[in-house]
Design a protein around this motif. Sequence first.
Motif, short mmCIF file in Angstrom:
data_model
loop_
_atom_site.label_atom_id
_atom_site.label_comp_id
_atom_site.label_asym_id
_atom_site.label_seq_id
_atom_site.Cartn_x
_atom_site.Cartn_y
_atom_site.Cartn_z
N ALA A 256 0.83 -1.21 0.00
CA ALA A 256 0.00 0.00 0.00
C ALA A 256 0.86 1.25 0.00
N ALA A 257 1.94 1.24 0.80
CA ALA A 257 2.85 2.39 0.83
C ALA A 257 3.52 2.60 -0.53
N LEU A 258 3.92 1.50 -1.17
CA LEU A 258 4.53 1.59 -2.49
C LEU A 258 3.57 2.24 -3.49
N LEU B 94 0.99 4.20 -2.87
CA LEU B 94 0.73 5.60 -2.53
C LEU B 94 1.90 6.49 -2.94
N ILE B 95 3.12 6.03 -2.70
CA ILE B 95 4.30 6.80 -3.10
C ILE B 95 4.40 6.90 -4.61
N TRP B 96 4.18 5.78 -5.28
CA TRP B 96 4.27 5.74 -6.75
C TRP B 96 3.25 6.69 -7.39
N ALA B 97 2.02 6.68 -6.87
CA ALA B 97 0.95 7.51 -7.45
C ALA B 97 1.17 8.99 -7.21
N ASN B 98 2.05 9.35 -6.28
CA ASN B 98 2.31 10.76 -5.99
C ASN B 98 3.75 11.16 -6.29
N SER B 99 4.41 10.35 -7.10
CA SER B 99 5.79 10.60 -7.49
C SER B 99 5.84 11.21 -8.88
N PRO B 100 7.02 11.62 -9.34
CA PRO B 100 7.14 12.12 -10.73
C PRO B 100 6.78 11.06 -11.77
N TRP B 101 6.70 9.79 -11.36
CA TRP B 101 6.35 8.71 -12.29
C TRP B 101 4.89 8.28 -12.13
N SER B 102 4.05 9.19 -11.63
CA SER B 102 2.65 8.86 -11.37
C SER B 102 1.89 8.44 -12.62
N GLN B 103 2.25 9.02 -13.77
CA GLN B 103 1.56 8.66 -15.01
C GLN B 103 1.78 7.19 -15.36
N SER B 104 2.96 6.68 -15.06
CA SER B 104 3.25 5.28 -15.37
C SER B 104 2.43 4.35 -14.48
N TYR B 105 2.09 4.82 -13.27
CA TYR B 105 1.28 4.01 -12.35
C TYR B 105 -0.09 3.74 -12.97
N GLU B 106 -0.78 4.82 -13.36
CA GLU B 106 -2.12 4.64 -13.92
C GLU B 106 -2.08 3.96 -15.28
N ALA B 107 -1.03 4.27 -16.06
CA ALA B 107 -0.91 3.67 -17.39
C ALA B 107 -0.76 2.15 -17.29
N LEU B 108 -0.05 1.68 -16.27
CA LEU B 108 0.16 0.25 -16.09
C LEU B 108 -1.18 -0.47 -15.92
N TRP B 109 -2.04 0.05 -15.08
CA TRP B 109 -3.29 -0.64 -14.76
C TRP B 109 -4.35 -0.49 -15.85
N GLN B 110 -4.09 0.39 -16.82
CA GLN B 110 -5.01 0.53 -17.95
C GLN B 110 -4.59 -0.33 -19.15
N VAL B 111 -3.48 -1.04 -19.01
CA VAL B 111 -3.04 -1.94 -20.07
C VAL B 111 -4.05 -3.07 -20.23
N ARG B 112 -4.36 -3.40 -21.47
CA ARG B 112 -5.29 -4.51 -21.74
C ARG B 112 -4.47 -5.72 -22.19
N PRO B 113 -4.32 -6.73 -21.34
CA PRO B 113 -3.46 -7.87 -21.67
C PRO B 113 -3.96 -8.73 -22.82
N GLY B 114 -5.23 -8.57 -23.20
CA GLY B 114 -5.76 -9.34 -24.32
C GLY B 114 -6.01 -10.79 -23.99
N LEU B 115 -6.38 -11.05 -22.72
CA LEU B 115 -6.70 -12.43 -22.33
C LEU B 115 -8.02 -12.82 -22.98
N GLY B 116 -8.02 -13.91 -23.72
CA GLY B 116 -9.21 -14.32 -24.45
C GLY B 116 -10.16 -15.13 -23.60
N VAL B 117 -11.34 -14.57 -23.32
CA VAL B 117 -12.39 -15.27 -22.59
C VAL B 117 -13.65 -15.16 -23.42
N ALA B 118 -14.29 -16.29 -23.66
CA ALA B 118 -15.48 -16.33 -24.53
C ALA B 118 -16.55 -15.36 -24.05
N GLY B 119 -17.00 -14.48 -24.95
CA GLY B 119 -18.09 -13.56 -24.64
C GLY B 119 -17.68 -12.38 -23.78
N LEU B 120 -16.38 -12.20 -23.54
CA LEU B 120 -15.91 -11.11 -22.68
C LEU B 120 -15.04 -10.16 -23.49
#
Length: 405
Positions: free
Chosen positions: A31-33, A35-61
């Motif tokens: 949690a500390a990591l 919080l620090i990451w999201a408020n650091s100069p690299w904050s954009q990379s934090y949100e960008a990471l979790w918006q990546v779409r891995p392309g996992l194939g699941v039927a109907g999803l």
Amino acid sequence: MTSRQPTHAALWPLRFVSIEAVSGVVLLAAAALALIWANSPWSQSYEALWQVRPGLGVAGLSPRDLRFWVNDGLMSVFFLVVGLEIRREMHQGVLSDLKVATLPIVAAAGGVVLPALLYLLANGDPATRRGWAIPTATDIAFAVGVLSLIGRSVPAALRMLLLTLAIIDDVVAILVIAFYYSGGVAAAGLLVIAAGVMAVLLLQWLGVRAALAYLLPGAVVWIGMLRAGLHPTLAGVLLGLMTPASSEFGRRRAAPAPQRADSPLVRLEARLHPWVAFAIMPLFAVANAGVSLTGVTSGAAASHAVGGGIVAGLVLGKPLGIVLASVAAVRLKLCQLPEDVRWPQIALLGLLGGIGFTMSIFIANLAFEDSRLLVAAKLAVLVASTLAAALALVFGRLQAARGRG
């Protein structure tokens, strides 16, 4: 000769507490990591990471982002372990004996009702009232971690009370998610769920013991939940509750060999618990605790109401609800305090109950689509859980010092 099953059942609380105590530290670091990451100069990379779409194939999803696969995919394994814990407690644990379970059940009820009421008092707007369940949860890993820091003077009965109360909290949270935060139920999805459940029951009737054999029908249940409009993590709870609690199941019930003395429930929980404690929950914390402090606007009354209601619910409502409900139950002679547990220890239990974190943040994600309200809710959970942990640690240490004096 004594079977191995009772031995494992007797040792389970010690193994469970040791894993949760260490994982609480790992969870805090995660949690500390975030919080620090999201408020650091690299904050954009934090949100960008979790918006990546891995392309996992699941039927109907349709393609989903990484945060979805953490919150709705991996957390299904977390809820599977929760289901296994509930199943075990109902089979041979505290929840199997109503007389023993009365105190933690009543205490947990008080610790759910009062925080919810305090939150609703602070939030009259329908948009913010949806978060009423956020301050009702207890994070067992953090709570046990704090309890372990107090020292060996803590009675063993208090640890069991805390574990039972947290499990009951999980039951309430599961019901709330199922009946309040899930959308309208689609009949087609229910048919898919039924197909998966029937496949699981068939494998159990055939006596199949390999856990991997249940992976495919389990995935079918998960997809069915998603299609039905129910939260997919409920699939984990359902499968956990369906897991056999005895080593003898299926159409052939021969006497189990010594190496098969453990039930599927015991074996599966023992295998999954460390992965959940040290991998899935910390990953969930990294994905969700990264609250950008710049996103908290000082002029947003709704955000203040959400944050104030959560802090009041966890820091004040939880301890007061647990203690008052326990006092009422004992005075009405519905139950009695366990041996070596006194009212100061019940007050400590109440403070520990105010550590919400994992389940509180999980519910916040379901409650709010507005990013400002979600940020306020997450920040409030972090602040309230930290404050409750600090109060519990100080209070517990003072009680331990008085005991030695």
